[in-house]
Design a protein around this motif. Structure first.
Motif, short mmCIF file in Angstrom:
data_model
loop_
_atom_site.label_atom_id
_atom_site.label_comp_id
_atom_site.label_asym_id
_atom_site.label_seq_id
_atom_site.Cartn_x
_atom_site.Cartn_y
_atom_site.Cartn_z
N VAL A 1 -45.85 -24.42 -4.90
CA VAL A 1 -45.04 -23.97 -3.76
C VAL A 1 -45.96 -23.55 -2.61
O VAL A 1 -45.74 -23.93 -1.46
N ILE A 2 -47.00 -22.78 -2.92
CA ILE A 2 -47.93 -22.33 -1.87
C ILE A 2 -48.65 -23.53 -1.26
O ILE A 2 -48.80 -23.62 -0.04
N ALA A 3 -49.08 -24.48 -2.09
CA ALA A 3 -49.76 -25.67 -1.58
C ALA A 3 -48.84 -26.47 -0.66
O ALA A 3 -49.27 -26.95 0.40
N ALA A 4 -47.57 -26.60 -1.04
CA ALA A 4 -46.62 -27.33 -0.20
C ALA A 4 -46.38 -26.61 1.12
O ALA A 4 -46.35 -27.25 2.19
N VAL A 5 -46.25 -25.29 1.08
CA VAL A 5 -46.05 -24.52 2.31
C VAL A 5 -47.26 -24.65 3.23
O VAL A 5 -47.11 -24.91 4.43
N VAL A 6 -48.46 -24.51 2.67
CA VAL A 6 -49.66 -24.64 3.50
C VAL A 6 -49.76 -26.04 4.08
O VAL A 6 -50.09 -26.21 5.26
N TYR A 7 -49.45 -27.06 3.27
CA TYR A 7 -49.54 -28.42 3.78
C TYR A 7 -48.55 -28.66 4.92
O TYR A 7 -48.93 -29.13 5.99
N TRP A 8 -47.28 -28.33 4.69
CA TRP A 8 -46.25 -28.65 5.68
C TRP A 8 -46.26 -27.75 6.89
O TRP A 8 -45.85 -28.17 7.98
N LEU A 9 -46.73 -26.51 6.77
CA LEU A 9 -46.71 -25.59 7.91
C LEU A 9 -48.06 -25.42 8.59
O LEU A 9 -48.11 -24.89 9.70
N VAL A 10 -49.15 -25.87 7.95
CA VAL A 10 -50.47 -25.71 8.56
C VAL A 10 -51.19 -27.06 8.69
O VAL A 10 -51.55 -27.48 9.78
N VAL A 11 -51.40 -27.74 7.57
CA VAL A 11 -52.23 -28.95 7.58
C VAL A 11 -51.59 -30.07 8.39
O VAL A 11 -52.24 -30.66 9.27
N ALA A 12 -50.33 -30.39 8.13
CA ALA A 12 -49.67 -31.49 8.84
C ALA A 12 -49.59 -31.24 10.35
O ALA A 12 -49.96 -32.13 11.13
N PRO A 13 -49.17 -30.05 10.81
CA PRO A 13 -49.15 -29.83 12.26
C PRO A 13 -50.55 -29.86 12.89
O PRO A 13 -50.73 -30.40 13.98
N MET A 14 -51.55 -29.32 12.19
CA MET A 14 -52.91 -29.33 12.74
C MET A 14 -53.46 -30.76 12.80
O MET A 14 -54.15 -31.11 13.75
N THR A 15 -53.16 -31.56 11.80
CA THR A 15 -53.60 -32.96 11.81
C THR A 15 -52.98 -33.70 12.99
O THR A 15 -53.65 -34.48 13.68
N ARG A 16 -51.70 -33.45 13.22
CA ARG A 16 -51.01 -34.07 14.35
C ARG A 16 -51.63 -33.62 15.67
O ARG A 16 -51.86 -34.42 16.58
N LEU A 17 -51.92 -32.32 15.80
CA LEU A 17 -52.51 -31.78 17.01
C LEU A 17 -53.90 -32.35 17.25
O LEU A 17 -54.23 -32.75 18.37
N ILE A 18 -54.71 -32.42 16.22
CA ILE A 18 -56.06 -32.99 16.35
C ILE A 18 -55.97 -34.47 16.71
O ILE A 18 -56.76 -34.97 17.51
N GLY A 19 -54.98 -35.17 16.14
CA GLY A 19 -54.78 -36.58 16.49
C GLY A 19 -54.46 -36.77 17.96
O GLY A 19 -54.92 -37.72 18.59
N LEU A 20 -53.69 -35.84 18.54
CA LEU A 20 -53.38 -35.92 19.97
C LEU A 20 -54.65 -35.74 20.80
O LEU A 20 -54.86 -36.44 21.78
N PHE A 21 -55.50 -34.79 20.42
CA PHE A 21 -56.75 -34.57 21.14
C PHE A 21 -57.69 -35.75 20.99
O PHE A 21 -58.35 -36.17 21.94
N ASP A 22 -57.77 -36.33 19.79
CA ASP A 22 -58.65 -37.48 19.56
C ASP A 22 -58.16 -38.70 20.33
O ASP A 22 -58.97 -39.50 20.80
N ARG A 23 -56.85 -38.85 20.44
CA ARG A 23 -56.31 -40.00 21.19
C ARG A 23 -56.73 -39.92 22.64
O ARG A 23 -57.13 -40.91 23.24
N ASP A 24 -56.66 -38.70 23.23
CA ASP A 24 -57.07 -38.55 24.62
C ASP A 24 -58.57 -38.75 24.76
O ASP A 24 -59.04 -39.31 25.74
#
Length: 139
Positions: A79-102
C-alpha cells in the motif's frame, strides 16, 4: 579542530543531513496518509473491516509459524509503495519529462562524441567536429 569544522560544513555532509531530515519527515507524512486515509478507505470498500492477518499461523512439529504478521507487513509495504508511486514518482516523472521535452528542443547530441551541445552549434565543444545547425538543415 579546524579540519573537523571543514568536514562538518562541507556541502555533501550538509546536503546529506538535509536529505535525511526531509526523508524522515516525508516518511512520517506517507505513513500518516496510509494509516489515516488509505487504510480506512480499504476498510470502507471491504465492508467496514480493515485487513488484519495477525492471528494467522500454522504449526509444524510443535513450532508455530506466525505468517499473519508477515502478511500484515507485506500488505502495508504494498500500500505504501503504491501511494508513493502514484502520488510522488508518477507526477515527478511527468514533470521531469516536460522539462526534458523543452530542453531537447534547445540541445542536440553530437554525432561524433555523443556529448550534448546547443542545437544551433556549428562546432562541438568536446571533439571540435563541424556540425550543421538545426536551422540550416534541409527539410
Amino acid at each position: 579542530m579546524g579540519g573537523f569544522k571543514k568536514f562538518l560544513l562541507r556541502g555533501n555532509i550538509v546536503e546529506l543531513a538535509v536529505a535525511v531530515i526531509v526523508g524522515a519527515t516525508f516518511s512520517g507524512l506517507v505513513q500518516a496518509l496510509v494509516a489515516d486515509l488509505i487504510t480506512p478507505l480499504i476498510g470502507a470498500v471491504s465492508g467496514g473491516r480493515q485487513p488484519n492477518f495477525a492471528e494467522y499461523s500454522f504449526t509444524v512439529n510443535g513450532s508455530e509459524f506466525k505468517y499473519g504478521d508477515f502478511l500484515n507487513h507485506l500488505v502495508t509495504f504494498l500500500v505504501i509503495a503504491a501511494v508513493v508511486y502514484w502520488l510522488v514518482v508518477a507526477p515527478m516523472t511527468r514533470l521531469i519529462g516536460l522539462f526534458d521535452r523543452d530542453r531537447a528542443a534547445t540541445t542536440k547530441e553530437c554525432p561524433e562524441c555523443l556529448s550534448e551541445i546547443p542545437a544551433e552549434a556549428r562546432r562541438c565543444a568536446q571533439c571540435t567536429s563541424e556540425l550543421v545547425p538545426e536551422s540550416e538543415k534541409p527539410r
